[in-house]
Design a protein around this motif. Sequence first.
Motif, PDB file in Angstrom:
ATOM      1  N   LEU A 206       0.845  -1.189   0.000  1.00 30.83           N
ATOM      2  CA  LEU A 206       0.000   0.000   0.000  1.00 30.83           C
ATOM      3  C   LEU A 206       0.886   1.247   0.000  1.00 30.83           C
ATOM      4  CD1 LEU A 206      -2.580  -1.299   2.618  1.00 30.83           C
ATOM      5  CD2 LEU A 206      -2.688  -1.431   0.121  1.00 30.83           C
ATOM      6  N   THR A 207       2.111   1.085   0.478  1.00 33.80           N
ATOM      7  CA  THR A 207       3.132   2.137   0.411  1.00 33.80           C
ATOM      8  C   THR A 207       3.640   2.178  -1.028  1.00 33.80           C
ATOM      9  OG1 THR A 207       3.804   1.707   2.692  1.00 33.80           O
ATOM     10  CG2 THR A 207       5.416   2.830   1.286  1.00 33.80           C
ATOM     11  N   LYS A 208       3.848   3.355  -1.579  1.00 30.39           N
ATOM     12  CA  LYS A 208       4.397   3.500  -2.936  1.00 30.39           C
ATOM     13  C   LYS A 208       5.789   2.863  -2.978  1.00 30.39           C
ATOM     14  CE  LYS A 208       4.673   5.355  -7.128  1.00 30.39           C
ATOM     15  NZ  LYS A 208       4.584   4.246  -8.066  1.00 30.39           N
ATOM     16  N   MET A 209       5.992   1.962  -3.932  1.00 30.52           N
ATOM     17  CA  MET A 209       7.267   1.241  -4.048  1.00 30.52           C
ATOM     18  C   MET A 209       7.848   1.436  -5.444  1.00 30.52           C
ATOM     19  SD  MET A 209       7.673  -0.313  -1.076  1.00 30.52           S
ATOM     20  CE  MET A 209       8.760  -1.713  -1.274  1.00 30.52           C
ATOM     21  N   TRP A 210       9.184   1.335  -5.528  1.00 32.66           N
ATOM     22  CA  TRP A 210       9.894   1.391  -6.814  1.00 32.66           C
ATOM     23  C   TRP A 210      10.881   0.232  -6.796  1.00 32.66           C
ATOM     24  CZ3 TRP A 210       9.194   3.256 -11.391  1.00 32.66           C
ATOM     25  CH2 TRP A 210      10.259   3.470 -12.269  1.00 32.66           C
ATOM     26  N   HIS A 211      10.479  -0.873  -7.455  1.00 29.08           N
ATOM     27  CA  HIS A 211      11.294  -2.087  -7.432  1.00 29.08           C
ATOM     28  C   HIS A 211      10.910  -2.934  -8.651  1.00 29.08           C
ATOM     29  CE1 HIS A 211      12.875  -5.957  -6.137  1.00 29.08           C
ATOM     30  NE2 HIS A 211      13.542  -5.324  -5.190  1.00 29.08           N
ATOM     31  N   PRO A 212      11.900  -3.555  -9.305  1.00 30.00           N
ATOM     32  CA  PRO A 212      11.595  -4.354 -10.492  1.00 30.00           C
ATOM     33  C   PRO A 212      10.594  -5.490 -10.255  1.00 30.00           C
ATOM     34  CG  PRO A 212      13.948  -3.957 -10.360  1.00 30.00           C
ATOM     35  CD  PRO A 212      13.349  -3.453  -9.075  1.00 30.00           C
ATOM     36  N   ASN A 213      10.506  -5.995  -9.029  1.00 32.33           N
ATOM     37  CA  ASN A 213       9.631  -7.132  -8.745  1.00 32.33           C
ATOM     38  C   ASN A 213       8.324  -6.731  -8.061  1.00 32.33           C
ATOM     39  OD1 ASN A 213      12.744  -8.244  -8.140  1.00 32.33           O
ATOM     40  ND2 ASN A 213      11.563  -9.302  -9.699  1.00 32.33           N
ATOM     41  N   ILE A 214       8.010  -5.437  -8.101  1.00 31.21           N
ATOM     42  CA  ILE A 214       6.764  -4.942  -7.521  1.00 31.21           C
ATOM     43  C   ILE A 214       6.054  -4.105  -8.586  1.00 31.21           C
ATOM     44  CG2 ILE A 214       5.723  -3.541  -5.696  1.00 31.21           C
ATOM     45  CD1 ILE A 214       8.219  -4.284  -3.974  1.00 31.21           C
ATOM     46  N   TYR A 215       4.829  -4.517  -8.916  1.00 28.21           N
ATOM     47  CA  TYR A 215       4.048  -3.816  -9.935  1.00 28.21           C
ATOM     48  C   TYR A 215       3.738  -2.388  -9.485  1.00 28.21           C
ATOM     49  CZ  TYR A 215       3.153  -8.305 -12.222  1.00 28.21           C
ATOM     50  OH  TYR A 215       3.291  -9.503 -12.865  1.00 28.21           O
ATOM     51  N   ASP A 216       3.396  -1.542 -10.464  1.00 25.18           N
ATOM     52  CA  ASP A 216       3.010  -0.150 -10.176  1.00 25.18           C
ATOM     53  C   ASP A 216       1.904  -0.061  -9.135  1.00 25.18           C
ATOM     54  OD1 ASP A 216       4.777   1.315 -11.674  1.00 25.18           O
ATOM     55  OD2 ASP A 216       3.433   1.568 -13.391  1.00 25.18           O
ATOM     56  N   ASP A 217       0.978  -1.036  -9.166  1.00 27.58           N
ATOM     57  CA  ASP A 217      -0.145  -1.001  -8.212  1.00 27.58           C
ATOM     58  C   ASP A 217       0.230  -1.584  -6.847  1.00 27.58           C
ATOM     59  OD1 ASP A 217      -0.087  -3.781  -8.496  1.00 27.58           O
ATOM     60  OD2 ASP A 217      -2.161  -3.931  -9.194  1.00 27.58           O
TER      61      ASP A 217
ATOM     62  N   GLY B 219       1.435  -4.692  -6.329  1.00 30.43           N
ATOM     63  CA  GLY B 219       1.427  -6.161  -6.326  1.00 30.43           C
ATOM     64  C   GLY B 219       2.847  -6.717  -6.311  1.00 30.43           C
ATOM     65  N   VAL B 220       3.062  -7.733  -5.486  1.00 29.19           N
ATOM     66  CA  VAL B 220       4.394  -8.325  -5.333  1.00 29.19           C
ATOM     67  C   VAL B 220       4.508  -9.527  -6.263  1.00 29.19           C
ATOM     68  CG1 VAL B 220       5.987  -9.452  -3.715  1.00 29.19           C
ATOM     69  CG2 VAL B 220       4.550  -7.542  -2.941  1.00 29.19           C
ATOM     70  N   CYS B 221       5.599  -9.549  -7.021  1.00 22.46           N
ATOM     71  CA  CYS B 221       5.841 -10.624  -7.976  1.00 22.46           C
ATOM     72  C   CYS B 221       7.085 -11.397  -7.536  1.00 22.46           C
ATOM     73  CB  CYS B 221       6.037 -10.027  -9.373  1.00 22.46           C
ATOM     74  SG  CYS B 221       6.306 -11.273 -10.638  1.00 22.46           S
ATOM     75  N   ILE B 222       6.853 -12.436  -6.727  1.00 18.44           N
ATOM     76  CA  ILE B 222       7.949 -13.329  -6.346  1.00 18.44           C
ATOM     77  C   ILE B 222       7.474 -14.764  -6.546  1.00 18.44           C
ATOM     78  CG2 ILE B 222       9.171 -11.790  -4.765  1.00 18.44           C
ATOM     79  CD1 ILE B 222       7.828 -13.225  -2.427  1.00 18.44           C
ATOM     80  N   SER B 223       8.426 -15.656  -6.780  1.00 19.63           N
ATOM     81  CA  SER B 223       8.115 -17.038  -7.139  1.00 19.63           C
ATOM     82  C   SER B 223       7.179 -17.713  -6.156  1.00 19.63           C
ATOM     83  CB  SER B 223       9.402 -17.855  -7.248  1.00 19.63           C
ATOM     84  OG  SER B 223      10.229 -17.299  -8.231  1.00 19.63           O
ATOM     85  N   ILE B 224       7.425 -17.559  -4.848  1.00 12.41           N
ATOM     86  CA  ILE B 224       6.612 -18.333  -3.910  1.00 12.41           C
ATOM     87  C   ILE B 224       5.156 -17.872  -3.867  1.00 12.41           C
ATOM     88  CG2 ILE B 224       8.600 -18.945  -2.482  1.00 12.41           C
ATOM     89  CD1 ILE B 224       7.284 -17.215  -0.250  1.00 12.41           C
ATOM     90  N   LEU B 225       4.846 -16.727  -4.473  1.00  8.33           N
ATOM     91  CA  LEU B 225       3.449 -16.287  -4.547  1.00  8.33           C
ATOM     92  C   LEU B 225       2.799 -16.654  -5.882  1.00  8.33           C
ATOM     93  CD1 LEU B 225       3.567 -12.819  -2.753  1.00  8.33           C
ATOM     94  CD2 LEU B 225       2.782 -15.012  -1.857  1.00  8.33           C
TER      95      LEU B 225
ATOM     96  N   PRO C 232      10.814  -8.685 -15.074  1.00 10.67           N
ATOM     97  CA  PRO C 232      10.322  -7.651 -14.165  1.00 10.67           C
ATOM     98  C   PRO C 232       8.814  -7.442 -14.190  1.00 10.67           C
ATOM     99  CG  PRO C 232      11.348  -6.648 -16.082  1.00 10.67           C
ATOM    100  CD  PRO C 232      11.577  -8.125 -16.195  1.00 10.67           C
ATOM    101  N   ALA C 233       8.291  -7.117 -13.017  1.00 11.67           N
ATOM    102  CA  ALA C 233       6.898  -6.695 -12.889  1.00 11.67           C
ATOM    103  C   ALA C 233       6.818  -5.203 -13.229  1.00 11.67           C
ATOM    104  CB  ALA C 233       6.414  -6.940 -11.467  1.00 11.67           C
ATOM    105  N   ASN C 234       7.882  -4.481 -12.886  1.00  4.04           N
ATOM    106  CA  ASN C 234       7.956  -3.052 -13.181  1.00  4.04           C
ATOM    107  C   ASN C 234       9.125  -2.847 -14.153  1.00  4.04           C
ATOM    108  OD1 ASN C 234       8.634  -0.279 -13.182  1.00  4.04           O
ATOM    109  ND2 ASN C 234       7.736   0.009 -11.159  1.00  4.04           N
ATOM    110  N   VAL C 235       8.809  -2.772 -15.421  1.00  5.46           N
ATOM    111  CA  VAL C 235       9.827  -2.681 -16.482  1.00  5.46           C
ATOM    112  C   VAL C 235      10.654  -1.405 -16.341  1.00  5.46           C
ATOM    113  CG1 VAL C 235      10.168  -2.552 -18.981  1.00  5.46           C
ATOM    114  CG2 VAL C 235       8.456  -4.103 -18.037  1.00  5.46           C
ATOM    115  N   ASP C 236      10.013  -0.290 -15.976  1.00  4.39           N
ATOM    116  CA  ASP C 236      10.741   0.978 -15.845  1.00  4.39           C
ATOM    117  C   ASP C 236      11.766   0.925 -14.713  1.00  4.39           C
ATOM    118  OD1 ASP C 236       9.340   2.070 -17.982  1.00  4.39           O
ATOM    119  OD2 ASP C 236       7.750   2.849 -16.688  1.00  4.39           O
ATOM    120  N   ALA C 237      11.387   0.321 -13.591  1.00  6.41           N
ATOM    121  CA  ALA C 237      12.332   0.191 -12.475  1.00  6.41           C
ATOM    122  C   ALA C 237      13.496  -0.715 -12.881  1.00  6.41           C
ATOM    123  CB  ALA C 237      11.630  -0.343 -11.231  1.00  6.41           C
TER     124      ALA C 237
END
Length: 173
Positions: free
Chosen positions: A77-88, A90-96, A140-145
């Motif tokens: 819910l906190t604004k994040m900037w990370h290749p494995n976290i979508y703009d919205d 959402g967390v994109c990791i294998s175990i999920l 990546p979930a976040n291509v720009d990051a």
Amino acid sequence: MASAPSGNALLLKRQLNELRKHPVDGFSAGLKDESNLYEWEIMIIGPNDTLYEGGFLRAELIFPPEYPLLPPKMKFLTKMWHPNIYDDGGVCISILHAPGTDEWGYEDAGERWMPVHTVESILLSVISLLSSDTPNCDSPANVDAAKQVREDIKAYRKKVRQLVRQSAEEAYD
């Protein structure tokens, strides 16, 4: 008359009670609403010696009725900037990712969701993800990051630190 909790609800209740009795360093977890075991609110404390140090990162875990056969969805819910976290958030990791074979061939079935995973193992995986000096930019979930990590790591780190400072300020508002 209220129906008895199902097996998956009992499992979530047990995990929640375990975390309440034995808190784990780095995060806290609780229910958004005491009457709903399927929606949790999470607070991850930015790990020391990482870009996220000093941050208070709010997230949620939403469990499907099929849990633990299927994984929960995690969203910051906190604004994040990370290749494995979508703009919205959402967390994109294998175990999920749902169990089985990855149709794109990036993950082995053993890296994906298994019913033995717990809230604790999920959150420790996310903390590990955030603790990495160089995030995984392969799918990546976040291509720009991801692009910024590859092309200008200093600018990437600066943006992350700004968001972390903002998260700390919001935590005290």
